[in-house]
Design a protein around this motif. Structure first.
Motif, PDB file in Angstrom:
ATOM      1  N   GLU A 133       1.338  -1.447   0.020  1.00  0.00           N
ATOM      2  CA  GLU A 133       0.345   0.015   0.472  1.00  0.00           C
ATOM      3  C   GLU A 133       0.959   1.044  -0.096  1.00  0.00           C
ATOM      4  O   GLU A 133       0.914   1.694  -0.238  1.00  0.00           O
ATOM      5  CB  GLU A 133      -0.780   0.136   1.637  1.00  0.00           C
ATOM      6  CG  GLU A 133      -2.402  -0.318   1.016  1.00  0.00           C
ATOM      7  CD  GLU A 133      -3.753  -0.353   2.419  1.00  0.00           C
ATOM      8  OE1 GLU A 133      -3.825   0.223   2.077  1.00  0.00           O
ATOM      9  OE2 GLU A 133      -2.374  -1.333   3.247  1.00  0.00           O
ATOM     10  N   VAL A 134       1.762   0.718   1.173  1.00  0.00           N
ATOM     11  CA  VAL A 134       2.433   2.527   0.736  1.00  0.00           C
ATOM     12  C   VAL A 134       3.814   2.328  -0.294  1.00  0.00           C
ATOM     13  O   VAL A 134       4.014   4.173  -1.092  1.00  0.00           O
ATOM     14  CB  VAL A 134       3.326   2.315   2.012  1.00  0.00           C
ATOM     15  CG1 VAL A 134       5.228   3.056   2.010  1.00  0.00           C
ATOM     16  CG2 VAL A 134       3.527   2.001   2.968  1.00  0.00           C
ATOM     17  N   GLY A 154       2.873   7.378  -6.487  1.00  0.00           N
ATOM     18  CA  GLY A 154       1.954   8.271  -7.196  1.00  0.00           C
ATOM     19  C   GLY A 154       0.629   7.264  -8.007  1.00  0.00           C
ATOM     20  O   GLY A 154      -0.485   7.901  -8.291  1.00  0.00           O
ATOM     21  N   GLN A 155       0.259   6.592  -7.308  1.00  0.00           N
ATOM     22  CA  GLN A 155      -0.969   5.195  -8.103  1.00  0.00           C
ATOM     23  C   GLN A 155      -1.878   5.537  -7.358  1.00  0.00           C
ATOM     24  O   GLN A 155      -2.895   5.898  -7.547  1.00  0.00           O
ATOM     25  CB  GLN A 155      -0.873   3.971  -7.675  1.00  0.00           C
ATOM     26  CG  GLN A 155       0.304   3.485  -8.978  1.00  0.00           C
ATOM     27  CD  GLN A 155       1.878   3.465  -8.338  1.00  0.00           C
ATOM     28  OE1 GLN A 155       2.316   4.353  -7.845  1.00  0.00           O
ATOM     29  NE2 GLN A 155       1.974   2.585  -8.935  1.00  0.00           N
ATOM     30  N   ASP A 156      -2.022   6.562  -6.492  1.00  0.00           N
ATOM     31  CA  ASP A 156      -2.896   7.063  -5.526  1.00  0.00           C
ATOM     32  C   ASP A 156      -2.081   8.405  -4.848  1.00  0.00           C
ATOM     33  O   ASP A 156      -2.487   8.814  -3.555  1.00  0.00           O
ATOM     34  CB  ASP A 156      -2.922   5.873  -4.093  1.00  0.00           C
ATOM     35  CG  ASP A 156      -4.201   5.805  -3.030  1.00  0.00           C
ATOM     36  OD1 ASP A 156      -5.004   6.951  -3.211  1.00  0.00           O
ATOM     37  OD2 ASP A 156      -4.394   5.469  -2.436  1.00  0.00           O
ATOM     38  N   SER A 157      -3.797   9.196  -5.842  1.00  0.00           N
ATOM     39  CA  SER A 157      -3.259  10.918  -5.001  1.00  0.00           C
ATOM     40  C   SER A 157      -4.281  11.352  -3.668  1.00  0.00           C
ATOM     41  O   SER A 157      -4.500  12.389  -3.961  1.00  0.00           O
ATOM     42  CB  SER A 157      -4.138  11.259  -7.097  1.00  0.00           C
ATOM     43  OG  SER A 157      -5.183  10.548  -7.042  1.00  0.00           O
ATOM     44  N   PRO A 164      10.341   8.148  -0.605  1.00  0.00           N
ATOM     45  CA  PRO A 164       9.808   9.413  -1.571  1.00  0.00           C
ATOM     46  C   PRO A 164       8.050   9.462  -1.949  1.00  0.00           C
ATOM     47  O   PRO A 164       6.996   8.735  -1.685  1.00  0.00           O
ATOM     48  CB  PRO A 164       9.567   8.608  -2.574  1.00  0.00           C
ATOM     49  CG  PRO A 164      10.664   6.947  -2.935  1.00  0.00           C
ATOM     50  CD  PRO A 164      10.965   6.981  -1.560  1.00  0.00           C
ATOM     51  N   GLY A 165       7.667  10.913  -1.700  1.00  0.00           N
ATOM     52  CA  GLY A 165       6.811  11.868  -1.729  1.00  0.00           C
ATOM     53  C   GLY A 165       6.405  11.828  -0.256  1.00  0.00           C
ATOM     54  O   GLY A 165       4.778  12.905  -0.340  1.00  0.00           O
ATOM     55  N   ALA A 166       6.525  11.870   0.669  1.00  0.00           N
ATOM     56  CA  ALA A 166       6.023  11.557   2.146  1.00  0.00           C
ATOM     57  C   ALA A 166       6.060  12.720   2.485  1.00  0.00           C
ATOM     58  O   ALA A 166       7.032  13.738   2.031  1.00  0.00           O
ATOM     59  CB  ALA A 166       6.338  10.770   3.102  1.00  0.00           C
TER      60      ALA A 166
END
Length: 275
Positions: A158-159, A165-168, A196-198
């Motif tokens: 899930e993380v 970026g697949q779950d905006s 990444p993205g956190a």
């Protein structure tokens, strides 16, 4: 919903047979210190739960430094402490907040609805000159019937989906201090950096000298997050993310999960990128 109990309430209900108290004191620098401090002084009636022996499982290749405990063993320990699914349970630590919140989250995961964290911990209790003891209590064994809430636990997959970026609609929150989040230093794990993205919301900013900030102050910490967002919190090993999880729930966020393995699990997969 309020998940925090003040010391005045606990003092008033100290002898209530429907209330159980759990001491989660621990030191990451000295794994024996928490137990030793418990044996010297603790709140009357408190049982001791050790972060590494009771609130975590066996460390292996994956799962992080403090993986999910064996649920059957954890439930057995709860039952020996006289805790069933209807008992009101108060957890505390020395005042840091993270270890008590770890226990609180685990009971939430088991579906227990009457579990709270003592605001200020043992430090706040002692500041009130409230009673302590070295006596270790014993209880009649209870029967705990879990209703595991899998929605509270985020998997590495899930993380990875959120990070990629697949779950905006989902937000990743790194609960560690800024220097570790930025990868400027890493005192514990083998690699430095972040998932990444956190975004960064240091867990200790939700507390003030061991006391949780009020709900409105917690909401202010998270004003850049929409209430409808799904949130996954993590830290180094799933311990200090727990106070952030609690703070988010106190601020009214409904869709919150904990990535229990956290960064130490993430980096155990060679294919996972680090920012």
């Amino acid at each position: 919903m309020n998940y925090i109990i003040d010391k005045e309430w606990l003092l008033k209900n100290l002898n209530d047979s429907h209330v159980r108290i759990v001491d989660c004191s621990f030191s990451l620098a000295d794994s024996n210190k928490g137990r030793q401090e418990y044996e010297k002084n603790h709140i009357p009636g408190a049982s001791y739960f050790d972060l590494e022996k009771d609130l975590s499982g066996e460390v292996s290749e994956h799962g992080g430094r403090h993986p999910l405990p064996n649920i059957e063993k954890f439930i057995d320990k709860l039952e020996l402490a006289g805790i069933d699914e209807n008992t009101t349970v108060i957890s505390y630590d020395q005042g840091e907040g993270a270890f008590a919140a770890r226990f609180w989250w685990l009971l939430q995961y088991l579906g227990h609805e009457k579990v709270y964290v003592l605001d200020g911990g043992l430090k706040g209790w002692n500041e009130g000159n409230y009673p302590v003891t070295s006596d270790v209590p014993t209880f009649n064994k209870a029967t705990f019937k879990p209703k595991i809430n899998h929605d509270l636990l985020a998997s590495m997959e899930e993380v990875r989906t959120v990070s990629g970026g697949q779950d905006s609609k989902s937000i990743l929150i790194d609960s560690r201090e800024e220097r570790r989040y930025l990868g400027l230093e890493e005192p514990i794990d083998k690699k430095a950096g972040r998932i990444p993205g956190a975004i960064n919301k240091p867990w200790f900013e939700g507390l003030n000298s061991g006391y949780y900030k009020q709900a409105e102050d917690q909401k202010h910490r998270f004003t850049d997050i929409k209430p409808e967002n799904e949130i996954i919190v993590y830290c180094g090993s799933g311990v200090t993310a727990a106070p952030n999880y609690l703070a988010l729930k106190a601020a009214g966020f409904q869709k919150v999960k904990l990535y229990l393995g956290s960064f130490s699990d993430w980096i155990s997969y060679q294919e996972n990128e680090i920012e």
